[in-house]
Design an enzyme around this catalytic site. Structure first.
Site, mmCIF file in Angstrom:
data_model
loop_
_atom_site.group_PDB
_atom_site.id
_atom_site.type_symbol
_atom_site.label_atom_id
_atom_site.label_comp_id
_atom_site.label_asym_id
_atom_site.label_seq_id
_atom_site.Cartn_x
_atom_site.Cartn_y
_atom_site.Cartn_z
ATOM 1 N N GLU A 130 -3.689 7.567 -4.532
ATOM 2 C CA GLU A 130 -4.086 7.027 -5.839
ATOM 3 C C GLU A 130 -5.392 7.670 -6.312
ATOM 4 O O GLU A 130 -6.273 7.937 -5.502
ATOM 5 C CB GLU A 130 -4.258 5.509 -5.725
ATOM 6 C CG GLU A 130 -2.962 4.792 -5.402
ATOM 7 C CD GLU A 130 -3.152 3.303 -5.151
ATOM 8 O OE1 GLU A 130 -4.254 2.783 -5.379
ATOM 9 O OE2 GLU A 130 -2.193 2.671 -4.720
ATOM 10 N N ARG A 188 0.868 -1.172 0.000
ATOM 11 C CA ARG A 188 0.000 0.000 0.000
ATOM 12 C C ARG A 188 0.904 1.221 0.000
ATOM 13 O O ARG A 188 1.972 1.225 0.613
ATOM 14 C CB ARG A 188 -0.875 0.029 1.263
ATOM 15 C CG ARG A 188 -2.099 -0.889 1.203
ATOM 16 C CD ARG A 188 -3.232 -0.246 0.426
ATOM 17 N NE ARG A 188 -4.494 -0.991 0.577
ATOM 18 C CZ ARG A 188 -4.834 -2.032 -0.171
ATOM 19 N NH1 ARG A 188 -3.993 -2.484 -1.086
ATOM 20 N NH2 ARG A 188 -5.997 -2.632 0.007
ATOM 21 N N HIS A 216 -1.564 0.177 -9.565
ATOM 22 C CA HIS A 216 -2.191 -0.723 -8.590
ATOM 23 C C HIS A 216 -2.777 -1.950 -9.299
ATOM 24 O O HIS A 216 -3.985 -2.215 -9.249
ATOM 25 C CB HIS A 216 -3.279 0.013 -7.811
ATOM 26 C CG HIS A 216 -3.587 -0.676 -6.506
ATOM 27 N ND1 HIS A 216 -3.924 0.000 -5.363
ATOM 28 C CD2 HIS A 216 -3.614 -1.986 -6.179
ATOM 29 C CE1 HIS A 216 -4.143 -0.858 -4.388
ATOM 30 N NE2 HIS A 216 -3.976 -2.064 -4.850
HETATM 31 C C1 8YV Z 1 -7.399 -5.353 -5.280
HETATM 32 C C2 8YV Z 1 -5.939 -4.594 -3.402
HETATM 33 O O1 8YV Z 1 -7.286 -6.237 -6.337
HETATM 34 O O2 8YV Z 1 -6.199 -6.806 -2.671
HETATM 35 C C3 8YV Z 1 -6.153 -5.613 -2.346
HETATM 36 O O3 8YV Z 1 -6.231 -5.203 -1.174
HETATM 37 O O4 8YV Z 1 -5.634 -3.482 -3.138
HETATM 38 C C4 8YV Z 1 -6.003 -4.990 -4.833
HETATM 39 O O5 8YV Z 1 -5.104 -6.043 -4.994
HETATM 40 C C5 8YV Z 1 -8.118 -4.111 -5.762
HETATM 41 O O6 8YV Z 1 -8.359 -3.326 -4.633
HETATM 42 C C6 8YV Z 1 -9.427 -4.472 -6.457
HETATM 43 O O7 8YV Z 1 -10.357 -4.915 -5.526
#
Ligand code: 8YV
Length: 311
Positions: A259, A230, A277
């Site tokens: 983001e 993150r 992302h």
């Molecule tokens: C998600 C993410 O794929 O898994 C998570 O926490 O941040 C990403 O890998 C994205 O948020 C779509 O839901």
């Protein structure tokens, strides 16, 4: 009567079709007059489906008095207020494990892109620069010192991949684990002992800016940073400063503090690899994630145990 569900993030068509079979779906990201929608429909919303990087803002959750479950299409649950969920009594689920491979694969791919300068290499060919000069040399990816900040499911999968590179692998975790990799009890110690620092820990209040100016300085001018966790784990302003000052060789980032906004200074840097992302953004994995979202929703409304509960 199908229960009302608020969807705040687009899913695969196959998954959305299944949601439509089960629920009266309201697509938040397509609603223009959100206040009017809330006045008309909020009282009946029993479920929310959201992305890991989006979550559910506490003030929106407070507008949903009948909320029973928030199903996160992602592994990270840092964007959902778990204290609010406990106090309000709504469940929270996520989609762990099914996306581990993709995120770990991306961490390796970003590391190689950075060390072997693949963004510049592509430009060197397409721009015609190759006709005038050879590319500057890059750095090896194999047999280098890799440090992994966070040795959870994704961190361990990254380490497993790095074993094939004959890498010297060390890690930081809250507790020493029963693994054959070198343990460091602080991020600074880990950064001092590696060439490539890969951030793979969960976003929590404790890990915010864990990769700070001191850690980046310890990684040093020959070191590179990779973040697939993150954006909040890295002090982005400190990173930009140290990159601009030549205090770090490069950075490969799939996640950012604000983001989809990325610091302008990073956009212009040849020693920065930037991705939007996409850690789990593959057809195959998003179908598996969506199936787990549906399984959690089905279990909840059938009064059964949840497959992957967070709260
Ligand atoms: C998600 C993410 O794929 O898994 C998570 O926490 O941040 C990403 O890998 C994205 O948020 C779509 O839901």
């Amino acid at each position: 009567m199908k229960p009302d569900l608020l969807q705040t993030y687009p899913l695969q068509p196959q998954i959305e079709a299944e949601l439509q079979k089960r629920f009266r779906v309201h697509r938040w990201h397509e609603i223009s007059d959100k206040q009017a929608f809330l006045q008309a429909e909020a009282a009946s919303i029993k479920a929310v489906v959201t992305g890991g990087h989006i979550g559910l803002a506490p003030d929106l959750a407070d507008c949903l008095p009948a909320l029973e479950i928030v199903a996160i299409n992602g592994v990270g649950f840092d964007r959902v207020d778990l204290d609010q969920a406990r106090a309000r009594g709504f469940r929270v689920t996520n989609t762990p494990d099914v996306l581990t491979e993709d995120v770990a694969d991306l961490a390796i791919g970003l590391s190689i892109m950075l060390l072997r300068q693949l963004v510049s290499a592509d430009h060197h060919v397409r721009s015609g620069e190759w006709k005038k000069a050879e590319m500057p040399l890059g750095n090896k990816a194999s047999r280098r010192r890799y440090g992994i900040y966070g040795l959870g499911r994704i961190g361990r999968a990254i380490a497993a991949r790095l074993e094939a590179f004959d890498a010297e692998i060390s890690y930081f975790s809250r507790r020493k684990q029963d693994v054959a990799y070198g343990y460091h009890s602080t991020a600074v110690s880990l950064a001092s002992a590696c060439d490539v620092l890969i951030v793979a820990a969960a976003a929590t209040p404790e890990t915010r800016h864990a990769i700070n100016r001191e850690v980046l300085a310890a990684l040093g001018p020959d070191g590179v940073l990779v973040n697939v966790a993150r954006g909040s784990l890295v002090d982005e302003k400190a990173l930009v400063d140290i990159l601009m000052a030549g205090g770090l060789k490069g950075a490969a980032l799939d996640v950012f503090e604000n983001e989809p906004h990325v610091p302008e200074a990073l956009i212009g840097m040849r020693n920065a690899v930037l991705a939007p992302h996409i850690g789990a953004a593959t057809h195959e994995t998003r179908l598996e994630m969506g199936a787990l979202v549906l399984a959690n929703l089905d279990a909840h409304f059938a009064g059964q145990d949840l497959p992957t509960p967070v709260v």
